[in-house]
Design an enzyme around this catalytic site. Structure first.
Site, PDB file in Angstrom:
ATOM      1  N   GLU A  33       1.035  -1.215  -0.058  1.00  0.00           N
ATOM      2  CA  GLU A  33      -0.062   0.048   0.015  1.00  0.00           C
ATOM      3  C   GLU A  33       0.950   1.214  -0.057  1.00  0.00           C
ATOM      4  O   GLU A  33       1.817   1.551   1.096  1.00  0.00           O
ATOM      5  CB  GLU A  33      -0.986   0.042   1.406  1.00  0.00           C
ATOM      6  CG  GLU A  33      -1.996   1.148   1.209  1.00  0.00           C
ATOM      7  CD  GLU A  33      -2.982   1.258   2.318  1.00  0.00           C
ATOM      8  OE1 GLU A  33      -3.207   0.049   2.797  1.00  0.00           O
ATOM      9  OE2 GLU A  33      -3.642   2.173   2.385  1.00  0.00           O
ATOM     10  N   LYS A  36      -7.784  -0.151  11.131  1.00  0.00           N
ATOM     11  CA  LYS A  36      -7.309  -0.715   9.715  1.00  0.00           C
ATOM     12  C   LYS A  36      -6.180   0.427   9.619  1.00  0.00           C
ATOM     13  O   LYS A  36      -4.930  -0.437   9.462  1.00  0.00           O
ATOM     14  CB  LYS A  36      -8.222  -0.329   8.775  1.00  0.00           C
ATOM     15  CG  LYS A  36      -7.644  -1.262   7.495  1.00  0.00           C
ATOM     16  CD  LYS A  36      -6.933  -0.162   6.533  1.00  0.00           C
ATOM     17  CE  LYS A  36      -6.430  -0.927   5.139  1.00  0.00           C
ATOM     18  NZ  LYS A  36      -5.477  -0.129   4.468  1.00  0.00           N
ATOM     19  N   ASP A  49       2.930 -14.632  12.241  1.00  0.00           N
ATOM     20  CA  ASP A  49       1.929 -14.988  11.685  1.00  0.00           C
ATOM     21  C   ASP A  49       0.857 -13.925  11.746  1.00  0.00           C
ATOM     22  O   ASP A  49       0.220 -13.514  12.846  1.00  0.00           O
ATOM     23  CB  ASP A  49       1.165 -16.077  12.460  1.00  0.00           C
ATOM     24  CG  ASP A  49      -0.226 -16.698  12.167  1.00  0.00           C
ATOM     25  OD1 ASP A  49      -1.004 -16.149  11.554  1.00  0.00           O
ATOM     26  OD2 ASP A  49      -0.417 -18.112  12.314  1.00  0.00           O
ATOM     27  N   HIS A  93      -2.334  10.834  -0.600  1.00  0.00           N
ATOM     28  CA  HIS A  93      -2.186   9.564  -1.395  1.00  0.00           C
ATOM     29  C   HIS A  93      -2.475   9.663  -2.626  1.00  0.00           C
ATOM     30  O   HIS A  93      -1.896   9.015  -3.388  1.00  0.00           O
ATOM     31  CB  HIS A  93      -3.668   9.141  -0.935  1.00  0.00           C
ATOM     32  CG  HIS A  93      -3.733   8.151   0.412  1.00  0.00           C
ATOM     33  ND1 HIS A  93      -4.538   6.904   0.374  1.00  0.00           N
ATOM     34  CD2 HIS A  93      -2.743   8.052   1.240  1.00  0.00           C
ATOM     35  CE1 HIS A  93      -4.418   6.676   1.678  1.00  0.00           C
ATOM     36  NE2 HIS A  93      -3.078   7.311   2.140  1.00  0.00           N
TER      37      HIS A  93
HETATM   38  P1  NDP Z   1       6.723 -23.757  16.518  1.00  0.00           P
HETATM   39  O1  NDP Z   1       5.863 -25.162  16.593  1.00  0.00           O
HETATM   40  O2  NDP Z   1       7.588 -23.756  15.459  1.00  0.00           O
HETATM   41  O3  NDP Z   1       7.583 -24.071  18.002  1.00  0.00           O
HETATM   42  C1  NDP Z   1       8.494 -23.072  18.466  1.00  0.00           C
HETATM   43  C2  NDP Z   1       9.943 -23.745  18.325  1.00  0.00           C
HETATM   44  O4  NDP Z   1      11.000 -22.791  18.543  1.00  0.00           O
HETATM   45  C3  NDP Z   1      10.170 -24.873  19.014  1.00  0.00           C
HETATM   46  O5  NDP Z   1      10.486 -25.857  18.238  1.00  0.00           O
HETATM   47  C4  NDP Z   1      10.996 -24.856  20.048  1.00  0.00           C
HETATM   48  O6  NDP Z   1      12.120 -25.638  20.366  1.00  0.00           O
HETATM   49  C5  NDP Z   1      12.114 -23.697  19.582  1.00  0.00           C
HETATM   50  N1  NDP Z   1      12.448 -22.508  20.451  1.00  0.00           N
HETATM   51  C6  NDP Z   1      13.960 -22.507  20.480  1.00  0.00           C
HETATM   52  N2  NDP Z   1      14.181 -21.554  21.405  1.00  0.00           N
HETATM   53  C7  NDP Z   1      13.102 -21.306  21.966  1.00  0.00           C
HETATM   54  C8  NDP Z   1      12.680 -20.353  22.878  1.00  0.00           C
HETATM   55  N3  NDP Z   1      13.624 -19.704  23.624  1.00  0.00           N
HETATM   56  N4  NDP Z   1      11.509 -20.339  23.408  1.00  0.00           N
HETATM   57  C9  NDP Z   1      10.426 -20.955  22.743  1.00  0.00           C
HETATM   58  N5  NDP Z   1      10.884 -21.808  21.847  1.00  0.00           N
HETATM   59  C10 NDP Z   1      11.922 -21.941  21.466  1.00  0.00           C
HETATM   60  O7  NDP Z   1       5.957 -22.651  16.881  1.00  0.00           O
HETATM   61  P2  NDP Z   1       4.958 -22.172  17.974  1.00  0.00           P
HETATM   62  O8  NDP Z   1       4.398 -23.356  18.850  1.00  0.00           O
HETATM   63  O9  NDP Z   1       5.249 -20.883  18.160  1.00  0.00           O
HETATM   64  O10 NDP Z   1       3.478 -21.953  16.774  1.00  0.00           O
HETATM   65  C11 NDP Z   1       3.604 -21.102  15.907  1.00  0.00           C
HETATM   66  C12 NDP Z   1       3.262 -21.510  14.401  1.00  0.00           C
HETATM   67  O11 NDP Z   1       1.914 -22.105  14.618  1.00  0.00           O
HETATM   68  C13 NDP Z   1       3.039 -20.505  13.428  1.00  0.00           C
HETATM   69  O12 NDP Z   1       3.473 -20.769  12.117  1.00  0.00           O
HETATM   70  C14 NDP Z   1       1.610 -20.397  13.263  1.00  0.00           C
HETATM   71  O13 NDP Z   1       1.180 -19.835  12.023  1.00  0.00           O
HETATM   72  C15 NDP Z   1       0.961 -21.520  13.466  1.00  0.00           C
HETATM   73  N6  NDP Z   1      -0.419 -22.082  14.043  1.00  0.00           N
HETATM   74  C16 NDP Z   1      -1.079 -21.097  14.340  1.00  0.00           C
HETATM   75  C17 NDP Z   1      -2.433 -21.204  14.978  1.00  0.00           C
HETATM   76  C18 NDP Z   1      -3.336 -20.224  15.411  1.00  0.00           C
HETATM   77  O14 NDP Z   1      -2.720 -18.932  15.521  1.00  0.00           O
HETATM   78  N7  NDP Z   1      -4.417 -20.314  15.883  1.00  0.00           N
HETATM   79  C19 NDP Z   1      -2.946 -22.522  15.133  1.00  0.00           C
HETATM   80  C20 NDP Z   1      -2.096 -23.609  14.347  1.00  0.00           C
HETATM   81  C21 NDP Z   1      -0.976 -23.367  14.127  1.00  0.00           C
HETATM   82  P3  NDP Z   1      11.595 -26.920  21.312  1.00  0.00           P
HETATM   83  O15 NDP Z   1      10.651 -27.739  20.581  1.00  0.00           O
HETATM   84  O16 NDP Z   1      12.746 -27.586  21.287  1.00  0.00           O
HETATM   85  O17 NDP Z   1      11.146 -26.460  22.736  1.00  0.00           O
END
Ligand code: NDP
Length: 422
Positions: A81, A261, A277, A376
């Site tokens: 935009e 917005k 996200d 704009h």
């Molecule tokens: P991930 O599943 O990627 O989890 C975070 C990763 O970061 C884990 O593998 C974790 O490792 C690692 N990690 C490394 N350092 C850290 C730290 N200091 N603190 C925390 N984690 C760390 O992502 P999220 O669980 O955050 O989920 C986000 C994703 O889910 C986005 O892609 C989103 O689009 C999607 N999503 C969103 C939904 C919603 O908003 N309603 C529903 C479903 C999916 P370890 O595993 O070793 O701990």
């Protein structure tokens, strides 16, 4: 530092890249990625989502000299935009004069829920769940031990009974410290692990177990105070009209939607650049706009007559992450995070909420001043010139002529371009 950014908007892309290099904010690796305009490659994209047929590009810009909590940032923006980047730069500059934005992280936890139905005695069910809190938290944490090992994990449980059209739901809310992650997958894993225990405790049936995007435990506030004179010649008059515009956005949902917005013109651009996200952030903040029962403008502006300042405040749920999802995968995201000096989740949230307030200030200042079309239309003329086939060599002249036309539309743009491209 500030000096090297002066006139940044007037430079060509090579000159801007030179400034970025001089500013010494990017690592060599990230600078190379930027210089080569290296974007998501096809194979990586193909592994990220389904049915991939290519990759899709958007302009990648920066807002320099953006001051938050006493630090200056070069904020990456990804938006299609026109005028969003210019507006944020302008407001950021005004606010920087009086010290920039000040933010506070009120909390940084995520909430998810398990909903149960067909519970014969909801009062007894709630009692049993609360009595078993420690055991349930242990079950949740055992389902995702790595976050506990890092120092986070499930920390609290709350329960509500909600009714809709004769159906009673027992809703169990799990509160989790997800540290640097947004935590959707973490929460969903923990919540699913709780289903069996909760069905047995309530003698009910689990309907679903899922993260909530209504992230009321991840609130961040930003505020700024702007001396009236920093708003221009008629600063006090403008400040009073901005205060009125803020009240209007609380009173009228038609205005509130557009007011918000505008806030997300900035926030979404930075959320996208940071690899987060953006649907989750939109869902969090748009639902938060209804927290008082009606959908309202998310920011508040008031005039402080004693100090002769316009004071702006905003509080938003901002559960962004510095790890997880696609953050470490997309090369442009790596560059964007590099520009911000690889912020942790809380710092990124503070920058984002401040960007929202800056974007709102720019929009309101224009709206209650000259109106937004003045700025704009210049950018719109550029879009029309591009659509009409203007080239890099003639685009400035085409835009200049087009702005003098009575009807600034595609047909006029085409006529002018034809003349130049003959
Ligand atoms: P991930 O599943 O990627 O989890 C975070 C990763 O970061 C884990 O593998 C974790 O490792 C690692 N990690 C490394 N350092 C850290 C730290 N200091 N603190 C925390 N984690 C760390 O992502 P999220 O669980 O955050 O989920 C986000 C994703 O889910 C986005 O892609 C989103 O689009 C999607 N999503 C969103 C939904 C919603 O908003 N309603 C529903 C479903 C999916 P370890 O595993 O070793 O701990």
């Amino acid at each position: 530092m500030e000096k090297i950014w002066s006139g940044f908007y007037k430079k060509n892309i090579d000159e801007r890249l030179e400034v970025i290099e001089q500013a010494d904010i990017l690592s060599k690796e990230h600078l190379e990625l930027l210089k080569n305009n290296e974007v998501l490659d096809f194979d990586t994209a193909n592994n990220m989502v389904e049915n991939v047929i290519g990759t899709f590009s958007l302009p990648f810009s920066v807002v320099p000299n953006f001051t938050v909590d006493g630090k200056q940032y070069v904020v990456p923006f990804v938006t299609e935009e026109p005028s969003v980047v210019a507006a944020c730069s302008n407001a950021g500059k005004i606010v920087a004069k009086s010290g920039g934005f000040k933010t506070e992280i009120l909390d940084r936890k995520m909430i998810g829920h398990v909903a149960l139905y067909d519970v014969a005695d909801t009062t007894l069910a709630v009692e049993r769940i609360l009595q078993s809190k420690e055991l349930l938290l242990k079950t949740a944490n055992e389902a995702y031990p790595s976050i506990v090992a890092r120092g986070g994990g499930a920390c609290d449980i709350e329960v509500k009974v909600l009714s809709e059209e004769g159906v009673d739901f027992v809703v169990v809310y799990l509160i989790v410290d997800t540290l640097e992650a947004m935590g959707a997958n973490m929460l969903n894993t923990m919540l699913e692990a709780l289903k069996v225990s909760l069905e047995s405790l309530t003698e009910g049936v689990a309907l679903m177990a899922i993260l909530s995007n209504y992230a009321t435990r991840s609130l961040v506030t930003a505020e700024c105070s702007i001396p009236f004179e920093d708003l221009g010649e008629n600063g006090e008059y403008l400040a009073k009209r901005i205060e009125l515009a803020s009240k209007f956005a609380k009173a009228d949902v038609y205005r509130a939607a557009t007011h918000n917005k505008g806030i997300f013109n900035g926030i979404d651009s930075v959320v996208i650049a940071s690899g987060n996200d953006w649907r989750a952030i939109e869902a969090a903040c748009q639902s938060y706009a209804t927290k008082d029962g009606n959908y309202k403008g998310l920011s508040t502006w008031r005039c402080d007559e004693a100090s002769k300042e316009l004071v702006g405040e905003i509080a938003l749920p901002m559960p962004v992450a510095s790890v997880g999802g696609s953050i470490g995968i997309n090369p442009t995201v790596k560059v964007a995070r590099g520009l911000l000096n690889n912020p942790d989740a809380k710092t990124l949230a503070s920058i984002l909420v401040s960007v929202g307030l800056a974007q709102n200030l720019a929009a309101l200042k224009a709206l209650v001043g000259d109106g937004i079309q003045k700025g704009h239309m210049k950018l719109h003329a550029k879009s029309l010139a591009i659509l009409a086939g203007a080239t890099n060599e003639n685009i400035e002249s085409v835009v200049e002529e087009l702005r003098k036309e009575k009807h600034m539309n595609l047909a006029s743009a085409k006529k002018i371009v034809e003349k130049y491209n003959k």
